[in-house]
Enzyme design. Structure first.
Site, mmCIF file in Angstrom:
data_model
loop_
_atom_site.group_PDB
_atom_site.id
_atom_site.type_symbol
_atom_site.label_atom_id
_atom_site.label_comp_id
_atom_site.label_asym_id
_atom_site.label_seq_id
_atom_site.Cartn_x
_atom_site.Cartn_y
_atom_site.Cartn_z
ATOM 1 N N ASP A 1 -8.462 3.756 -7.355
ATOM 2 C CA ASP A 1 -8.832 4.967 -8.071
ATOM 3 C C ASP A 1 -8.577 4.844 -9.563
ATOM 4 O OD1 ASP A 1 -9.988 6.855 -6.297
ATOM 5 O OD2 ASP A 1 -8.073 6.886 -5.235
ATOM 6 N N CYS B 1 -0.424 -0.649 -4.806
ATOM 7 C CA CYS B 1 -0.913 -0.610 -3.425
ATOM 8 C C CYS B 1 -2.438 -0.613 -3.361
ATOM 9 C CB CYS B 1 -0.343 0.586 -2.668
ATOM 10 S SG CYS B 1 -0.862 2.168 -3.326
ATOM 11 N N GLU C 1 -2.758 7.020 -10.157
ATOM 12 C CA GLU C 1 -4.151 6.586 -10.004
ATOM 13 C C GLU C 1 -5.117 7.406 -10.863
ATOM 14 O OE1 GLU C 1 -4.999 6.742 -5.784
ATOM 15 O OE2 GLU C 1 -4.132 8.721 -5.553
ATOM 16 N N HIS D 1 -8.371 -9.710 14.418
ATOM 17 C CA HIS D 1 -7.102 -10.190 14.974
ATOM 18 C C HIS D 1 -7.227 -11.561 15.586
ATOM 19 C CE1 HIS D 1 -5.249 -5.935 15.444
ATOM 20 N NE2 HIS D 1 -5.066 -6.452 14.257
HETATM 21 C C1 PEP Z 1 -5.978 3.394 -4.498
HETATM 22 O O1 PEP Z 1 -6.638 4.321 -4.980
HETATM 23 O O2 PEP Z 1 -5.822 2.292 -5.062
HETATM 24 C C2 PEP Z 1 -5.348 3.558 -3.183
HETATM 25 C C3 PEP Z 1 -4.508 2.666 -2.718
HETATM 26 O O3 PEP Z 1 -5.679 4.655 -2.449
HETATM 27 P P1 PEP Z 1 -7.093 4.839 -1.713
HETATM 28 O O4 PEP Z 1 -7.814 3.512 -1.767
HETATM 29 O O5 PEP Z 1 -6.772 5.276 -0.336
HETATM 30 O O6 PEP Z 1 -7.741 5.876 -2.514
HETATM 31 MG MG MG Z 2 -6.457 6.295 -4.218
#
Ligand code: PEP
Ligand code: MG
Length: 490
Positions: A372, A419, A348, A116
């Site tokens: 993933d 994401c 994913e 931060h």
């Molecule tokens: C992903 O798998 O891209 C994701 C956003 O979830 P995590 O990284 O928490 O598995």
């Molecule tokens: Mg994931």
């Protein structure tokens, strides 16, 4: 700093302090110190460097509360004339005392770029170079030093030519700081930029970084250090605290994604030979429906007056989505007066991509988890550094999966977000936009970079680039091509 206050208001932390006082009969200061140290350790042990860097924020605010509890005076920054601040590390509370006219730059021997304090320095327009090493601390007070916050370079007793080069660069970069908000391509397409967060403190931080909402709240991180399952009331309080910060902006809460490399002490999983291919995410939630029900009730109650959506992780089949939606409908029916909540899935798993046309009929949105998706498409464990080059979202195999997902979603009239980490890679952003991804959700510190990259792109151009790279032979050629074609600053 407001963000730091959320750490000390964290209901789990306060509950632990309370327990230490009541059951172990420690005084308030000792209980606070123990609970804060446990929280720091939890963050330091996380794999994500951004989350690890939050440990310094917790240490800082925890120390300040301890000062109040023990009556010790707080630390202050005393500066008499303009110069470059050289220090071992900068806590957010010290960073807040920075005066632009006195602190021309900051250089720390330790620290990280995602802390931060670095963000505050960036916000104030103060260049900062972190983690230079301890020899820096033996510099004489009046040494002349120069630094470049963008490249992380530092010059001790710089020459006149070096100084002039740096001044020219400073003039040209200051004109680039005024970017349009929100993220808009050169030809006017607006791309919503959301944040990935793990708790109450990050929610405030995300907004400070310019997020337009939360695209992924990894809810399993809220209760990592608990021995017993949180009650519905505790879950509700946490979601409500986050919702109050996010206001009416979108807030996507992912239901528990445990299994794989993530465990919750209060959910005992069978030991598995291949945990990433085992009882993870939605599979585990459907195995313990009472835990899912409690979570959904808490989420639904917190959604009142807010724009909360539910997202299911690790979805492989249409049946799983139907089973989870059935539980959601039962919970909705048991609560009166609430609007129906939007439901989406993480895409994913390769099976979800292949079945995306059917899955899109079941839900309101898709969010592609490229972390993933890359490991499952490339058969390369995301935690194994030996195969890290394979688990790369820029591999055409992964990009083709993203393309298929977007096509299926748009045919069904639903939106697609990304994401996973790939969304914050400046080389990947043009490709994702070119493939038709509607929204990105990234770690808060990456938001400004992603926004800057988007503002340099034109849709027709990135569409052509995206379709070309799908034919390439590997991630390296994809990367080289994008950099050469766009000449974007990354
Ligand atoms: C992903 O798998 O891209 C994701 C956003 O979830 P995590 O990284 O928490 O598995
Ligand atoms: Mg994931």
């Amino acid at each position: 700093m407001k963000t730091q206050l959320y750490y000390i208001e964290d209901p789990t932390l306060l509950e632990q302090v309370h327990q230490l006082i009541v059951s172990e009969k420690h005084c308030a200061a000792v209980s606070w110190k123990k609970a804060i140290e446990a929280m720091i350790n939890t963050y330091q042990e996380l794999e994500d460097s951004y989350l690890q860097a939050r440990a310094i924020d917790i240490k800082d605010v925890g120390g300040r509360v301890l000062e109040v509890l023990t009556g010790e005076s707080s630390r202050t920054l005393k500066l008499s004339h303009p110069g470059i601040l050289v220090t071992s590390d900068l806590t957010p509370s010290l960073a807040l005392q920075l005066k632009q006219n006195l602190v021309l730059g900051i250089c720390t021997s330790a620290g990280s770029v995602t802390a931060h304090s670095t963000l505050i320095a960036n916000t104030l327009g103060i260049p900062m170079v972190v983690g230079v090493g301890t020899q820096l601390l033996s510099l004489a007070t009046d040494s002349q030093i120069a630094l470049d916050g963008a490249t992380g370079e530092l010059w001790i007793e710089p020459s006149q030519t070096q100084l002039q080069e740096l001044q020219t660069k400073q003039t040209s970069t200051s004109s680039k700081l005024h970017l349009p908000e929100p993220a808009i391509t050169k030809d006017g397409k607006k791309i919503p930029l959301m944040a990935n967060i793990i708790g109450v403190a990050d929610a405030e931080f995300a907004l400070e970084c310019g997020a337009e909402g939360v695209g992924l709240l990894r809810s399993e991180f809220l209760y990592l250090d608990r021995q017993n399952q949180p009650t519905e009331e505790e879950e509700y309080e946490t979601y409500r605290a986050i919702a109050q910060i996010i206001g009416t902006r979108p807030l996507t809460i992912r239901t528990l994604d445990i299994g794989g490399d993530k465990q919750l002490p209060y959910i005992k999983l069978e030991s598995e030979a291949n945990p990433f291919l085992g009882c993870r995410g939605i599979r585990q939630s459907l195995d313990t429906p009472e835990i899912l029900q409690t979570q959904l009730r808490a989420i639904l109650r917190a959604s009142y007056g807010h724009n909360i959506k539910v997202m299911l992780p690790m979805v492989t089949s249409v049946q799983e989505v139907r089973a989870a939606k059935k539980i959601l409908t039962e919970v909705e029916n048991s609560l009166s007066g609430l609007n129906k909540i939007k439901v989406g899935i993480m895409v994913e798993v390769p099976a979800a991509v292949i079945m995306a046309d059917q899955l899109a009929q079941e839900v309101d949105f898709f969010s592609i988890g490229t972390n993933d998706l890359s490991q499952y498409v490339m058969a390369a464990d995301r935690t194994n550094s030996q195969v890290a080059n394979l688990a790369n979202g820029l591999e055409p195999a992964v990009l083709r999966m993203i393309q298929q997902t977007v096509i299926a979603a748009h045919e069904a009239g639903i939106s697609v977000s990304v994401c996973g980490q790939l969304g914050s890679n400046p080389v990947a952003v043009p490709i994702l936009l070119g493939l038709g991804v509607d929204e990105l959700s990234v770690a808060p510190p990456a938001i400004s970079t992603v926004r800057r990259v988007i503002s340099q792109l034109e849709l027709s151009e990135v569409e052509a680039i995206a379709h070309s790279v799908l034919q390439f032979d590997g991630a390296q050629s994809v990367e080289e091509y994008v950099v050469a074609q766009l000449g974007i600053e990354i």
